[in-house]
Scaffold this active site. Structure first.
Site, PDB file in Angstrom:
ATOM      1  N   HIS A   1       0.298   5.735   1.139  1.00 54.36           N
ATOM      2  CA  HIS A   1      -0.572   6.755   1.703  1.00 54.36           C
ATOM      3  C   HIS A   1      -0.303   8.111   1.058  1.00 54.36           C
ATOM      4  O   HIS A   1       0.842   8.419   0.702  1.00 54.36           O
ATOM      5  CB  HIS A   1      -0.361   6.875   3.209  1.00 54.36           C
ATOM      6  CG  HIS A   1      -0.495   5.576   3.942  1.00 54.36           C
ATOM      7  ND1 HIS A   1      -1.643   4.822   3.923  1.00 54.36           N
ATOM      8  CD2 HIS A   1       0.385   4.889   4.718  1.00 54.36           C
ATOM      9  CE1 HIS A   1      -1.470   3.741   4.658  1.00 54.36           C
ATOM     10  NE2 HIS A   1      -0.250   3.751   5.140  1.00 54.36           N
TER      11      HIS A   1
ATOM     12  N   GLU B   1       4.041   7.951   8.565  1.00 55.44           N
ATOM     13  CA  GLU B   1       4.063   7.077   9.727  1.00 55.44           C
ATOM     14  C   GLU B   1       5.478   6.594  10.008  1.00 55.44           C
ATOM     15  O   GLU B   1       6.412   6.848   9.219  1.00 55.44           O
ATOM     16  CB  GLU B   1       3.135   5.878   9.520  1.00 55.44           C
ATOM     17  CG  GLU B   1       3.544   4.984   8.359  1.00 55.44           C
ATOM     18  CD  GLU B   1       2.453   3.956   8.025  1.00 55.44           C
ATOM     19  OE1 GLU B   1       2.773   2.759   8.060  1.00 55.44           O
ATOM     20  OE2 GLU B   1       1.320   4.353   7.711  1.00 55.44           O
TER      21      GLU B   1
ATOM     22  N   ARG C   1      -4.370   0.583  -1.749  1.00 54.95           N
ATOM     23  CA  ARG C   1      -3.768  -0.735  -1.930  1.00 54.95           C
ATOM     24  C   ARG C   1      -3.303  -0.913  -3.373  1.00 54.95           C
ATOM     25  O   ARG C   1      -4.055  -0.676  -4.312  1.00 54.95           O
ATOM     26  CB  ARG C   1      -4.768  -1.841  -1.592  1.00 54.95           C
ATOM     27  CG  ARG C   1      -5.222  -1.863  -0.149  1.00 54.95           C
ATOM     28  CD  ARG C   1      -6.024  -3.126   0.159  1.00 54.95           C
ATOM     29  NE  ARG C   1      -6.745  -2.978   1.427  1.00 54.95           N
ATOM     30  CZ  ARG C   1      -8.009  -2.623   1.532  1.00 54.95           C
ATOM     31  NH1 ARG C   1      -8.721  -2.416   0.435  1.00 54.95           N
ATOM     32  NH2 ARG C   1      -8.565  -2.491   2.699  1.00 54.95           N
TER      33      ARG C   1
ATOM     34  N   GLN D   1       0.819  -1.205   0.000  1.00 51.32           N
ATOM     35  CA  GLN D   1       0.000   0.000   0.000  1.00 51.32           C
ATOM     36  C   GLN D   1       0.853   1.255   0.000  1.00 51.32           C
ATOM     37  O   GLN D   1       2.076   1.202   0.117  1.00 51.32           O
ATOM     38  CB  GLN D   1      -0.921  -0.020   1.222  1.00 51.32           C
ATOM     39  CG  GLN D   1      -0.173  -0.154   2.534  1.00 51.32           C
ATOM     40  CD  GLN D   1      -1.070  -0.480   3.708  1.00 51.32           C
ATOM     41  OE1 GLN D   1      -1.143   0.289   4.670  1.00 51.32           O
ATOM     42  NE2 GLN D   1      -1.751  -1.628   3.645  1.00 51.32           N
TER      43      GLN D   1
ATOM     44  N   HIS E   1       4.792   0.333   0.802  1.00 50.83           N
ATOM     45  CA  HIS E   1       5.210  -0.432   1.977  1.00 50.83           C
ATOM     46  C   HIS E   1       4.209  -1.525   2.304  1.00 50.83           C
ATOM     47  O   HIS E   1       3.045  -1.487   1.876  1.00 50.83           O
ATOM     48  CB  HIS E   1       5.366   0.497   3.188  1.00 50.83           C
ATOM     49  CG  HIS E   1       4.076   1.130   3.613  1.00 50.83           C
ATOM     50  ND1 HIS E   1       3.575   2.266   3.021  1.00 50.83           N
ATOM     51  CD2 HIS E   1       3.161   0.786   4.567  1.00 50.83           C
ATOM     52  CE1 HIS E   1       2.431   2.603   3.590  1.00 50.83           C
ATOM     53  NE2 HIS E   1       2.150   1.711   4.533  1.00 50.83           N
TER      54      HIS E   1
END
Length: 317
Positions: A96, A113, A190, A94, A170
């Site tokens: 972000h 993250e 995804r 996936q 990642h």
């Protein structure tokens, strides 16, 4: 003022398992729990305070109505989210979006993250980045399902740390237990999900065009400047400082005193046992315990043999 201790919020996932019970002793609703949202004001899983004058209130409401707890911030939403993830199976591959793309297309924050590896089975690995040199090459590899050629795999072990900025392809691999500190966002695009199906026989949705739109191509691998500071038998490790968050490991053996350095601090105990002392009050620390040290607490002491991951809001220069 007391620290705000928080009730876990569990999320069922197709790739989840039971290690949140096995390692932390949590009572789980089923055997497919992939995530414990330990500190969250996101509407998909809001933390509730379990102690003190704000017992029973949720973090999102406190952010809106008791801003003094957080140093009177100007952000419209609580900016951070802390999770513990149990990858019984591989997560989807996936990516972000950043703040600008997420605000325009999803109406929420982007998602940068970072991961602290609490535990990893022998041979465990993550997908961290990719080998495409252009968006056209990336799209071609996806079209050909050339996953082994496209994805970059990295072995991991207990104690590793990874910084995962928005735009990074990642996936957390099978057999890994991590603590994730992230922006408060639940937007995931995804790229690949191993063609697996849910209990109803349906494949989960993929987001190929969005993934091409937001992925950093060619891939970039930022290397945080990890720093350690020792005091007696204890260590404070600074893993990363970014515009979004600063993340630390507090490894306490004996006792260690702290002074406030940010408007508020988020803390999760990940191993060992100890006590948090604020003024004349002592609070037990066991694996999985999560709390926020609000703005009014200027200093505190941690005693015992305990390892914690702490974070605070980043400072945009």
């Amino acid at each position: 003022m007391e620290p705000l201790f928080l009730q876990p919020v569990f999320q069922e996932k197709i790739w989840g398992g039971t290690r949140l019970h096995d390692v932390f002793g949590f009572e789980l609703p089923n055997d497919k729990i992939g995530e414990d949202w330990t500190i969250s004001a996101h509407p998909h899983g809001v933390s509730t305070v379990i102690n003190g004058p704000f017992k029973g209130e949720n973090l999102a409401d406190l952010w809106q109505n008791k801003k003094e707890l957080f140093g009177n911030p100007t952000e419209p939403v609580f900016p951070l989210l802390v999770k513990i993830l149990d990858a019984e199976e591989e997560l989807s591959v996936q990516v972000h979006p950043d703040d600008a793309y997420a605000k325009e297309h999803e109406g929420e924050l982007g998602k940068t993250e970072c991961w602290y590896v609490i535990d990893a089975q022998p041979g465990a690995e993550i997908i961290y980045g990719h080998h495409a040199k252009s968006k056209a090459e990336f799209a071609e590899m996806v079209e050909k399902t050339a996953w082994d050629e496209l994805f970059r795999r990295v072995p991991v072990r207990k104690g590793d740390f990874f910084y995962v900025p928005s735009g990074t392809i990642h996936a957390i691999g099978k057999g890994i237990l991590i603590l994730e500190t992230q922006q408060s966002s639940d937007t995931t695009y995804r790229v690949y999900d191993y063609d697996r199906v849910d209990q109803a026989g349906n494949k989960r949705e993929l987001h190929i065009q969005q993934s091409i739109d937001v992925s950093t191509i060619p891939a970039v691998y930022p290397t945080p400047s990890i720093q350690e500071a020792r005091k007696d038998n204890s260590t404070i490790t600074t893993y990363v400082k970014t515009d979004f968050f600063n993340v630390y490991e507090w490894s306490v053996k004996g006792s260690l005193a702290f002074k406030k350095r940010a408007p508020y601090t988020l803390v999760t105990a990940i191993s060992g046992y100890g006590k948090l002392l604020v003024g004349d009050t002592s609070y037990e620390l066991t694996p999985g315990t999560s709390f926020i040290l609000p703005n009014q607490i200027n200093d505190w002491l941690i005693e015992g043999d305990v390892q914690l991951i702490a974070s605070e809001p980043g400072r945009k220069e």
